[in-house]
Scaffold this motif. Structure first.
Motif, PDB file in Angstrom:
ATOM      1  N   PHE A   4      -9.020   3.135  -8.285  1.00 32.81           N
ATOM      2  CA  PHE A   4      -9.166   2.655  -6.399  1.00 32.81           C
ATOM      3  C   PHE A   4     -10.239   1.701  -5.961  1.00 32.81           C
ATOM      4  O   PHE A   4      -8.771   0.202  -5.699  1.00 32.81           O
ATOM      5  CB  PHE A   4      -9.793   3.984  -5.973  1.00 32.81           C
ATOM      6  CG  PHE A   4     -10.309   3.568  -4.790  1.00 32.81           C
ATOM      7  CD1 PHE A   4      -9.420   3.870  -3.684  1.00 32.81           C
ATOM      8  CD2 PHE A   4     -11.916   3.337  -3.932  1.00 32.81           C
ATOM      9  CE1 PHE A   4      -9.811   3.411  -1.777  1.00 32.81           C
ATOM     10  CE2 PHE A   4     -12.205   2.555  -3.384  1.00 32.81           C
ATOM     11  CZ  PHE A   4     -11.060   3.336  -2.170  1.00 32.81           C
ATOM     12  N   HIS A  27     -15.460   5.425   2.850  1.00 27.83           N
ATOM     13  CA  HIS A  27     -13.577   5.015   3.007  1.00 27.83           C
ATOM     14  C   HIS A  27     -13.289   5.972   3.235  1.00 27.83           C
ATOM     15  O   HIS A  27     -12.630   5.174   4.653  1.00 27.83           O
ATOM     16  CB  HIS A  27     -13.413   4.409   1.567  1.00 27.83           C
ATOM     17  CG  HIS A  27     -12.009   3.974   1.448  1.00 27.83           C
ATOM     18  ND1 HIS A  27     -11.180   5.556   0.774  1.00 27.83           N
ATOM     19  CD2 HIS A  27     -10.773   3.269   1.618  1.00 27.83           C
ATOM     20  CE1 HIS A  27     -10.098   5.001   1.540  1.00 27.83           C
ATOM     21  NE2 HIS A  27     -10.309   4.150   1.873  1.00 27.83           N
ATOM     22  N   PHE A  31      -2.206   6.498   4.087  1.00 28.39           N
ATOM     23  CA  PHE A  31      -2.109   4.966   2.731  1.00 28.39           C
ATOM     24  C   PHE A  31      -0.232   4.649   3.769  1.00 28.39           C
ATOM     25  O   PHE A  31      -0.893   3.636   4.071  1.00 28.39           O
ATOM     26  CB  PHE A  31      -1.482   5.721   1.528  1.00 28.39           C
ATOM     27  CG  PHE A  31      -2.272   6.224   0.684  1.00 28.39           C
ATOM     28  CD1 PHE A  31      -4.355   6.339   1.416  1.00 28.39           C
ATOM     29  CD2 PHE A  31      -2.444   7.731   0.506  1.00 28.39           C
ATOM     30  CE1 PHE A  31      -5.186   6.842   0.405  1.00 28.39           C
ATOM     31  CE2 PHE A  31      -3.201   8.429  -0.184  1.00 28.39           C
ATOM     32  CZ  PHE A  31      -5.411   8.612   0.122  1.00 28.39           C
ATOM     33  N   HIS A  84     -10.542   5.329   7.523  1.00 24.12           N
ATOM     34  CA  HIS A  84      -9.616   5.030   7.860  1.00 24.12           C
ATOM     35  C   HIS A  84      -9.486   6.312   9.019  1.00 24.12           C
ATOM     36  O   HIS A  84      -8.058   6.033   9.871  1.00 24.12           O
ATOM     37  CB  HIS A  84      -8.894   6.029   6.672  1.00 24.12           C
ATOM     38  CG  HIS A  84      -8.520   4.745   5.485  1.00 24.12           C
ATOM     39  ND1 HIS A  84      -6.910   3.680   5.644  1.00 24.12           N
ATOM     40  CD2 HIS A  84      -9.036   4.278   4.649  1.00 24.12           C
ATOM     41  CE1 HIS A  84      -7.036   3.172   4.382  1.00 24.12           C
ATOM     42  NE2 HIS A  84      -8.297   3.161   4.206  1.00 24.12           N
ATOM     43  N   PHE A  90      -7.271  -2.545   8.098  1.00 27.12           N
ATOM     44  CA  PHE A  90      -7.507  -2.124   6.869  1.00 27.12           C
ATOM     45  C   PHE A  90      -8.068  -2.860   5.511  1.00 27.12           C
ATOM     46  O   PHE A  90      -8.676  -2.942   4.855  1.00 27.12           O
ATOM     47  CB  PHE A  90      -6.310  -2.253   6.794  1.00 27.12           C
ATOM     48  CG  PHE A  90      -6.016  -1.310   4.657  1.00 27.12           C
ATOM     49  CD1 PHE A  90      -6.308  -0.267   5.141  1.00 27.12           C
ATOM     50  CD2 PHE A  90      -5.521  -2.804   4.064  1.00 27.12           C
ATOM     51  CE1 PHE A  90      -5.590  -0.543   3.335  1.00 27.12           C
ATOM     52  CE2 PHE A  90      -4.906  -1.897   2.767  1.00 27.12           C
ATOM     53  CZ  PHE A  90      -4.506  -0.769   2.484  1.00 27.12           C
ATOM     54  N   HIS A  97      -4.329   5.581  -5.620  1.00 27.77           N
ATOM     55  CA  HIS A  97      -6.225   6.645  -5.032  1.00 27.77           C
ATOM     56  C   HIS A  97      -6.268   7.975  -5.612  1.00 27.77           C
ATOM     57  O   HIS A  97      -5.953   8.278  -6.813  1.00 27.77           O
ATOM     58  CB  HIS A  97      -5.723   7.212  -3.691  1.00 27.77           C
ATOM     59  CG  HIS A  97      -5.869   6.165  -2.646  1.00 27.77           C
ATOM     60  ND1 HIS A  97      -3.839   5.807  -2.658  1.00 27.77           N
ATOM     61  CD2 HIS A  97      -6.580   5.249  -2.182  1.00 27.77           C
ATOM     62  CE1 HIS A  97      -4.401   4.118  -1.329  1.00 27.77           C
ATOM     63  NE2 HIS A  97      -5.480   4.571  -1.157  1.00 27.77           N
ATOM     64  N   HIS A 143       1.108  -1.284   0.290  1.00 31.12           N
ATOM     65  CA  HIS A 143      -0.244   0.231   0.437  1.00 31.12           C
ATOM     66  C   HIS A 143       0.660   1.312  -0.221  1.00 31.12           C
ATOM     67  O   HIS A 143       0.772   2.155  -0.202  1.00 31.12           O
ATOM     68  CB  HIS A 143      -1.051  -0.002   0.910  1.00 31.12           C
ATOM     69  CG  HIS A 143      -2.215   1.117   0.814  1.00 31.12           C
ATOM     70  ND1 HIS A 143      -2.208   1.480   1.641  1.00 31.12           N
ATOM     71  CD2 HIS A 143      -3.629   0.897   0.222  1.00 31.12           C
ATOM     72  CE1 HIS A 143      -3.317   2.695   1.618  1.00 31.12           C
ATOM     73  NE2 HIS A 143      -4.015   1.634   0.525  1.00 31.12           N
ATOM     74  N   HIS A 155      -7.623  -2.411  -5.040  1.00 32.79           N
ATOM     75  CA  HIS A 155      -7.247  -2.695  -3.747  1.00 32.79           C
ATOM     76  C   HIS A 155      -8.066  -4.373  -4.022  1.00 32.79           C
ATOM     77  O   HIS A 155      -7.896  -5.018  -2.899  1.00 32.79           O
ATOM     78  CB  HIS A 155      -8.137  -1.742  -2.895  1.00 32.79           C
ATOM     79  CG  HIS A 155      -7.629  -0.515  -2.750  1.00 32.79           C
ATOM     80  ND1 HIS A 155      -8.166   0.660  -3.863  1.00 32.79           N
ATOM     81  CD2 HIS A 155      -6.853  -0.223  -1.340  1.00 32.79           C
ATOM     82  CE1 HIS A 155      -6.387   1.564  -2.076  1.00 32.79           C
ATOM     83  NE2 HIS A 155      -6.319   1.100  -1.897  1.00 32.79           N
ATOM     84  N   HIS A 168     -11.678  -2.851   3.505  1.00 32.43           N
ATOM     85  CA  HIS A 168     -11.449  -2.343   2.361  1.00 32.43           C
ATOM     86  C   HIS A 168     -12.436  -4.191   1.468  1.00 32.43           C
ATOM     87  O   HIS A 168     -13.102  -3.715   0.910  1.00 32.43           O
ATOM     88  CB  HIS A 168      -9.798  -3.139   1.914  1.00 32.43           C
ATOM     89  CG  HIS A 168      -9.534  -1.524   1.679  1.00 32.43           C
ATOM     90  ND1 HIS A 168      -9.907  -0.393   0.041  1.00 32.43           N
ATOM     91  CD2 HIS A 168      -9.085  -0.485   2.105  1.00 32.43           C
ATOM     92  CE1 HIS A 168      -9.534   0.358   0.666  1.00 32.43           C
ATOM     93  NE2 HIS A 168      -9.008   0.689   0.970  1.00 32.43           N
TER      94      HIS A 168
HETATM   95 CU1  C2O Z   1      -5.930   2.252  -0.237  1.00 28.00          CU
HETATM   96 CU2  C2O Z   1      -8.455   2.745   2.247  1.00 28.00          CU
HETATM   97  O1  C2O Z   1      -6.672   3.046   0.740  1.00 28.00           O
END
Ligand code: C2O
Length: 365
Positions: free
Chosen positions: A123, A258, A279, A262, A288, A118, A93, A127, A292
């Motif tokens: 995005f 999202h 990040f 975080h 995390f 991102h 990441h 992920h 995700h």
């Molecule tokens: Cu790559 Cu939730 O961020």
């Protein structure tokens, strides 16, 4: 032309972008993957018959929780320089998001421009691939080909509090592999997530917070995500500078629920909001990947809503964008956005245990 990730084992520099207090950073900014001298192979779809069924983190069985805990512990037990280690997985990441890689591949491209996956239409697919390999690596570590990740089901009232399994520092006298030291204390005590968190606690009754969260999911999937680019994020192609946070073209879920999660989990007062609030450090918190996993599910639910406009991108610059990962066999593979659109081909799915998959559908803000 599409964004094309380089050979990550030869083109990589220390992370710098987006780490405001780099001198006091709590995690390392040396995020390059180990080089095993391998050449990049094309990706092959899994051939197994079983489908890995991801499960809601708040409602796991004892067996599911124990396996998950054991798999993360096995990952933590690997030496840091192993591509499957806890640190190596976290650094993926960091390298893709804090300026580890430049847009150069086979001698072409833009060697002065960093890659940032991102704040744009990369995005969701990036992920998805990241978790795809992470899940298969964990399964391999405990020798379970059916191993599936949990997901933090914050779109349903029962799943909104952070799952109990992440909280204790020790379990039966041994360290809890799901615990992370850099989480926000008051929020861990409160447990109930605020999907609209922007740095200030609302201090409203739980029932009101739950309604607010449902309205936030509605906002991200329906009201603000009515067409392809509003949901996925704006176009980002070779030669473009990294898109900055705060850019209005960020997708609805990415900029909304999202990011709120975080910020809510990351420890306030840390130099760079470690872990979840930056990040470069987010991957050090097991939550995390569970967060995700649910973000990935939002992509699926968005399509399942079957509303007009809810269609995947078809632009070749999106379809052919690619990343490079170490797979569960420690092979270096190149994967394309177009190959992750259909999760049936990736052999995983999500357990939907309620009769209504869209409990927020009538929660128009
Ligand atoms: Cu790559 Cu939730 O961020």
């Amino acid at each position: 032309a599409p964004i094309t990730s380089p050979d990550i084992t030869s083109i990589c520099k220390d992370a710098k972008d987006g780490i405001r207090n780099i001198d006091t950073a709590l995690r390392t900014t040396k995020c390059c993957p180990p080089s095993l001298g391998k050449t990049i192979k094309p990706f092959k779809f899994p051939t197994e018959k079983t489908v890995r069924m991801r499960w809601p983190a708040h409602a796991g069985t004892k067996e599911q929780v124990e396996k998950y805990r054991a798999a993360i512990q096995a990952m933590r037990d690997l030496p840091d320089d192993h591509p499957h280690s806890f640190a190596s997985q976290a650094k993926i990441h960091c390298a893709y998001c804090n300026g580890g890689y430049t847009q150069v591949d086979s001698g072409t491209g833009f060697p002065d421009i960093n890659i940032q996956i991102h704040n744009s239409w990369l995005f969701f697919p990036f992920h998805r691939w990241y978790l795809y390999f992470y899940e298969r690596i964990l399964g391999k570590l405990i020798n379970d080909p059916t191993f599936a990740l949990p997901f933090w089901k914050w779109d349903e009232p029962a799943g909104m509090p952070i799952a109990e399994m992440f909280l204790p520092e020790t379990i039966n006298g041994k360290p809890n592999s799901l615990y992370d030291v850099y989480r926000d204390g008051p929020h861990m005590e409160k447990k109930l997530i605020d999907l609209d968190y922007a740095g200030t606690d609302k201090d409203i009754p739980d029932q009101q917070q739950v309604q607010c969260n449902l309205a936030t999911v509605y906002r991200d999937l329906v009201r603000n995500g009515g067409d392809t680019l509003s949901f996925f994020g704006g176009e980002y192609v070779a030669g473009d500078s990294p898109v900055a946070g705060g850019d209005p073209s960020i997708g609805s879920v990415e900029s909304g629920s999202h990011t709120a999660v975080h910020r809510w989990v990351g420890q306030r007062g840390n130099p760079n909001s470690e872990d979840m609030g930056n990040f470069y450090s987010a991957g050090y918190d097991p939550s995390f990947y569970i967060h995700h996993s649910n973000v990935d599910r939002m992509w699926k639910l968005w399509k399942d809503l079957r509303l007009p406009g809810h269609v995947d991108p078809t632009d070749p610059d999106w379809l052919n964008a690619s990343y490079v990962f170490y797979d569960e066999n420690e092979d270096l593979v190149r994967v394309y956005n177009k190959d992750c659109v259909d999760i049936r081909r990736l052999k995983y799915n999500f357990v939907e245990n309620s009769k209504d998959p869209f409990p927020w559908r009538k929660s128009r803000p």
